[in-house]
Design a protein around this motif. Structure first.
Motif, PDB file in Angstrom:
ATOM      1  N   GLN A   1       5.837  38.397 -23.210  1.00 42.64           N
ATOM      2  CA  GLN A   1       6.436  37.362 -24.051  1.00 42.64           C
ATOM      3  C   GLN A   1       5.661  36.045 -24.046  1.00 42.64           C
ATOM      4  OE1 GLN A   1       9.147  37.994 -26.050  1.00 42.64           O
ATOM      5  NE2 GLN A   1       8.759  40.092 -25.359  1.00 42.64           N
ATOM      6  N   SER A   2       4.554  35.993 -23.324  1.00 40.33           N
ATOM      7  CA  SER A   2       3.698  34.803 -23.337  1.00 40.33           C
ATOM      8  C   SER A   2       2.257  35.248 -23.132  1.00 40.33           C
ATOM      9  CB  SER A   2       4.116  33.820 -22.238  1.00 40.33           C
ATOM     10  OG  SER A   2       3.778  34.315 -20.960  1.00 40.33           O
ATOM     11  N   LEU A   3       1.328  34.364 -23.488  1.00 42.86           N
ATOM     12  CA  LEU A   3      -0.086  34.732 -23.423  1.00 42.86           C
ATOM     13  C   LEU A   3      -0.541  34.925 -21.989  1.00 42.86           C
ATOM     14  CD1 LEU A   3      -2.693  35.252 -24.963  1.00 42.86           C
ATOM     15  CD2 LEU A   3      -3.137  32.791 -24.944  1.00 42.86           C
ATOM     16  N   ARG A   4      -0.056  34.113 -21.072  1.00 44.61           N
ATOM     17  CA  ARG A   4      -0.473  34.250 -19.675  1.00 44.61           C
ATOM     18  C   ARG A   4       0.059  35.537 -19.061  1.00 44.61           C
ATOM     19  NH1 ARG A   4      -1.614  29.402 -16.675  1.00 44.61           N
ATOM     20  NH2 ARG A   4       0.050  29.822 -15.199  1.00 44.61           N
ATOM     21  N   VAL A   5       1.280  35.922 -19.400  1.00 49.93           N
ATOM     22  CA  VAL A   5       1.810  37.200 -18.914  1.00 49.93           C
ATOM     23  C   VAL A   5       1.031  38.356 -19.535  1.00 49.93           C
ATOM     24  CG1 VAL A   5       3.824  38.714 -18.884  1.00 49.93           C
ATOM     25  CG2 VAL A   5       4.102  36.265 -18.474  1.00 49.93           C
ATOM     26  N   LEU A   6       0.713  38.244 -20.816  1.00 45.15           N
ATOM     27  CA  LEU A   6      -0.060  39.281 -21.500  1.00 45.15           C
ATOM     28  C   LEU A   6      -1.422  39.463 -20.820  1.00 45.15           C
ATOM     29  CD1 LEU A   6      -0.377  39.740 -25.341  1.00 45.15           C
ATOM     30  CD2 LEU A   6      -2.367  39.974 -23.877  1.00 45.15           C
ATOM     31  N   CYS A   7      -2.085  38.350 -20.523  1.00 44.94           N
ATOM     32  CA  CYS A   7      -3.389  38.415 -19.873  1.00 44.94           C
ATOM     33  C   CYS A   7      -3.270  38.998 -18.465  1.00 44.94           C
ATOM     34  CB  CYS A   7      -4.020  37.029 -19.821  1.00 44.94           C
ATOM     35  SG  CYS A   7      -5.751  37.040 -19.351  1.00 44.94           S
ATOM     36  N   SER A   8      -2.191  38.674 -17.760  1.00 44.04           N
ATOM     37  CA  SER A   8      -1.955  39.234 -16.425  1.00 44.04           C
ATOM     38  C   SER A   8      -1.830  40.753 -16.496  1.00 44.04           C
ATOM     39  CB  SER A   8      -0.684  38.634 -15.821  1.00 44.04           C
ATOM     40  OG  SER A   8      -0.785  37.237 -15.703  1.00 44.04           O
ATOM     41  N   ASN A   9      -1.124  41.238 -17.509  1.00 47.52           N
ATOM     42  CA  ASN A   9      -0.982  42.689 -17.661  1.00 47.52           C
ATOM     43  C   ASN A   9      -2.279  43.352 -18.110  1.00 47.52           C
ATOM     44  OD1 ASN A   9       1.805  43.091 -16.929  1.00 47.52           O
ATOM     45  ND2 ASN A   9       2.366  42.006 -18.796  1.00 47.52           N
ATOM     46  N   LEU A  10      -3.126  42.615 -18.839  1.00 47.72           N
ATOM     47  CA  LEU A  10      -4.444  43.146 -19.182  1.00 47.72           C
ATOM     48  C   LEU A  10      -5.304  43.307 -17.928  1.00 47.72           C
ATOM     49  CD1 LEU A  10      -5.282  41.208 -22.474  1.00 47.72           C
ATOM     50  CD2 LEU A  10      -4.922  43.671 -22.246  1.00 47.72           C
ATOM     51  N   VAL A  11      -5.097  42.439 -16.939  1.00 50.78           N
ATOM     52  CA  VAL A  11      -5.787  42.603 -15.650  1.00 50.78           C
ATOM     53  C   VAL A  11      -5.392  43.936 -15.020  1.00 50.78           C
ATOM     54  CG1 VAL A  11      -5.985  41.703 -13.300  1.00 50.78           C
ATOM     55  CG2 VAL A  11      -6.036  40.129 -15.237  1.00 50.78           C
ATOM     56  N   ILE A  12      -4.105  44.280 -15.099  1.00 49.61           N
ATOM     57  CA  ILE A  12      -3.633  45.560 -14.541  1.00 49.61           C
ATOM     58  C   ILE A  12      -4.278  46.729 -15.267  1.00 49.61           C
ATOM     59  CG2 ILE A  12      -1.600  47.023 -14.217  1.00 49.61           C
ATOM     60  CD1 ILE A  12       0.015  44.441 -13.812  1.00 49.61           C
ATOM     61  N   VAL A  13      -4.390  46.641 -16.589  1.00 53.47           N
ATOM     62  CA  VAL A  13      -5.065  47.703 -17.360  1.00 53.47           C
ATOM     63  C   VAL A  13      -6.511  47.846 -16.901  1.00 53.47           C
ATOM     64  CG1 VAL A  13      -5.841  48.415 -19.650  1.00 53.47           C
ATOM     65  CG2 VAL A  13      -3.568  47.424 -19.373  1.00 53.47           C
TER      66      VAL A  13
END
Length: 503
Positions: A302-314
């Motif tokens: 729901q936010s860009l920083r959370v999205l980027c954090s999940n991209l780190v997991i990917v």
């Protein structure tokens, strides 16, 4: 003995001494002096890293014995092509983070610059250490610094996320010690090269104990790397902390990945006899599930920083795939992708900070808000980073993913890996398209009166973004270097060879 003979130890000594000096009252009271010292220190580390890269490429693996004690009795630092590359990456990341923070973020809390130096000392030490106990020591150095950096600037969300982060890492550190005690009890050493020599010679009963210690280390490094199911702490921690700290933390998960590569790709690799590749049956399904869960979380962000954090997991799941493939070609692809993903995610965190700064109360959430005063400039940078993170041409993400897909030779593995990596890329495309639409197009009213980005913040982001096309332009030499790193990593290093290197 010339200065170049001490290159291996400089990436540890430079941040250590600068960090200590910055604690002196005459410097701690002057923020401008601290900025000058930390920028100069990171430029020095970048120069040292480049010199070390060239030396390793031309002369082979470098070893530095502290106090001139030979392995396995003394403390040794070892620089091969992989660790030298990671030192260069941490120097670049440290420089851009400090530049970005020097626009004003470093004013929000005390001791920001010394903590950054100690954090880099721990990171560099973890990449260079030649024994497992000092890997633990450097892990603790970087973690202690990260505990304070996590709450830089204060705030309820940061403190709450930091409590979870500290608690989990204290558990991880305790398990780390248990694992080291178990391995030392059976092997009588914690030097990487000496352990690699002794593991194939273990009796059956000793193998069982050593296997438990090795798998416990896998869990510890998996926690550091945010590997499923130990990933749940990362999105909250990375999205809650300050912008420059989140960008620096982009390399933290890679320290865990690097350690898995070192321990389970080398010491428990092909040369480990009965204990060869004991982690692969675990890594293979975990890697695929990490990609899948990360991709689903990206879509739900729901936010860009959370999205980027999940991209780190990917990216962590993708790197675990390259480790589980257990080949020089896959390791080459993984090393190239590791550099790309770290740079791209760090740049996106910094960009999210600028967006958060210019959107006022809406911050970086995907909600309708007033237009940003620099939306055109930010939107262009966002589009470039989105292309890189998705893995589309012409940026380095495409090259990295193409190399990984090309390294898969088994038909059954190909079906799983191709489907998940390409599927995660498609989901990332959808999520980033939605993010861009919400942040830059769904606006109402006049532009906000929030602070605009400082030129030095744009310089920090430009350095990282500029590296993505350069990784394509110089893709040939970089891939050749990654292959050298993979070959040295997979070949390992015996104790005899290590001491010969020292001579």
């Amino acid at each position: 003995m010339s200065l170049f003979d001490h290159l291996v130890v400089f990436p540890v000594l430079i941040p250590f001494f600068v960090g200590v000096v910055l604690l002196f009252p005459s410097l701690s009271a002057s923020l401008s002096k601290q900025r000058i010292f930390t920028v100069a220190a990171n430029l020095s580390m970048a120069v040292v890293a480049i010199a070390l890269l060239l030396k390793v490429q031309n002369q082979g693996i470098q070893m530095y014995a502290l106090g001139d004690w030979s392995a396995p009795f003394g403390i040794v630092l070892v620089a091969d092509a992989f660790s030298a590359l990671m030192i260069a990456l941490s120097a670049i990341l440290g420089l851009t983070v400090i530049l970005y923070a020097s626009a004003g973020e470093d004013k929000n809390g005390a001791f920001f610059h010394p903590l950054i130096m100690f954090q880099l000392m721990g990171i560099n030490g973890a990449f260079l250490t030649g024994d497992a106990f000092n890997l633990f020591v450097f892990f603790e150095v970087l973690l202690i610094a990260s505990y304070s950096l996590m709450i830089h600037g204060g705030g309820k969300q940061k403190i709450q996320a930091n409590i979870h982060y500290v608690f989990l890492n204290l558990i991880g550190s305790s398990l780390f010690l248990f694992a080291l005690g178990t391995l030392y009890g059976t092997l009588g050493t914690l030097n990487f090269a000496d352990m690699a020599d002794k593991i194939p010679q273990l009796s059956h009963s000793e193998q069982l104990i050593t296997k438990s210690g090795a798998l416990l280390l896998l869990a510890v490094f998996g926690l550091k790397a945010a590997m499923l199911p130990l990933h749940f702490w990362l999105p909250k921690a990375y999205s809650s902390t300050s912008t420059p700290v989140a960008a620096l933390f982009a390399i933290m998960t890679k320290v865990g990945i690097y350690s898995i590569w070192r321990i389970h790709g080398v010491m428990f690799g092909e040369q480990a006899g009965e204990l060869a590749n004991i982690a692969l049956p675990w890594l293979w399904p975990i890697a695929l599930l990490t990609i899948a869960i990360g991709a689903i979380s990206v879509l739900a962000s729901q936010s860009l920083r959370v999205l980027c954090s999940n991209l780190v997991i990917v990216s962590v799941g993708t790197l675990l795939v390259t480790i589980s493939l257990n080949s020089v070609q896959a390791s080459t692809a993984g090393i190239y992708y590791l550099v790309h993903s770290t740079i791209a995610c760090a740049a996106m965190f910094l960009l999210a900070g600028l967006i958060q700064q210019q959107r006022g109360k809406a911050e970086d959430r995907f909600v309708t808000a007033r237009a940003m005063p620099q939306s055109a400039k930010l939107g262009f940078v966002f589009a470039l980073l989105a292309i890189g993170l998705i893995g589309m041409p012409p940026l380095s993400g495409f090259v990295g993913k193409a190399l990984i897909l090309q390294s898969v030779t088994d038909t059954n593995q190909m079906a799983w890996i191709w489907s998940l990596i390409l599927g995660a890329g498609l989901i990332s495309l959808i999520a980033l398209s939605r993010a861009g639409t919400s942040l830059f197009w769904r606006t109402s009213g006049e532009n906000t009166t929030a602070l605009q980005g400082h030129p030095i913040q744009y310089l920090a982001i430009a350095i990282l973004v500029g590296l993505l096309p350069l990784m394509v332009v110089f893709g040939g030499p970089l891939t050749d270097y990654a292959q050298l790193a993979a070959e040295q990593l997979n070949a390992g290093l015996s104790l005899q060879q290590l001491n010969e290197v020292a001579k």
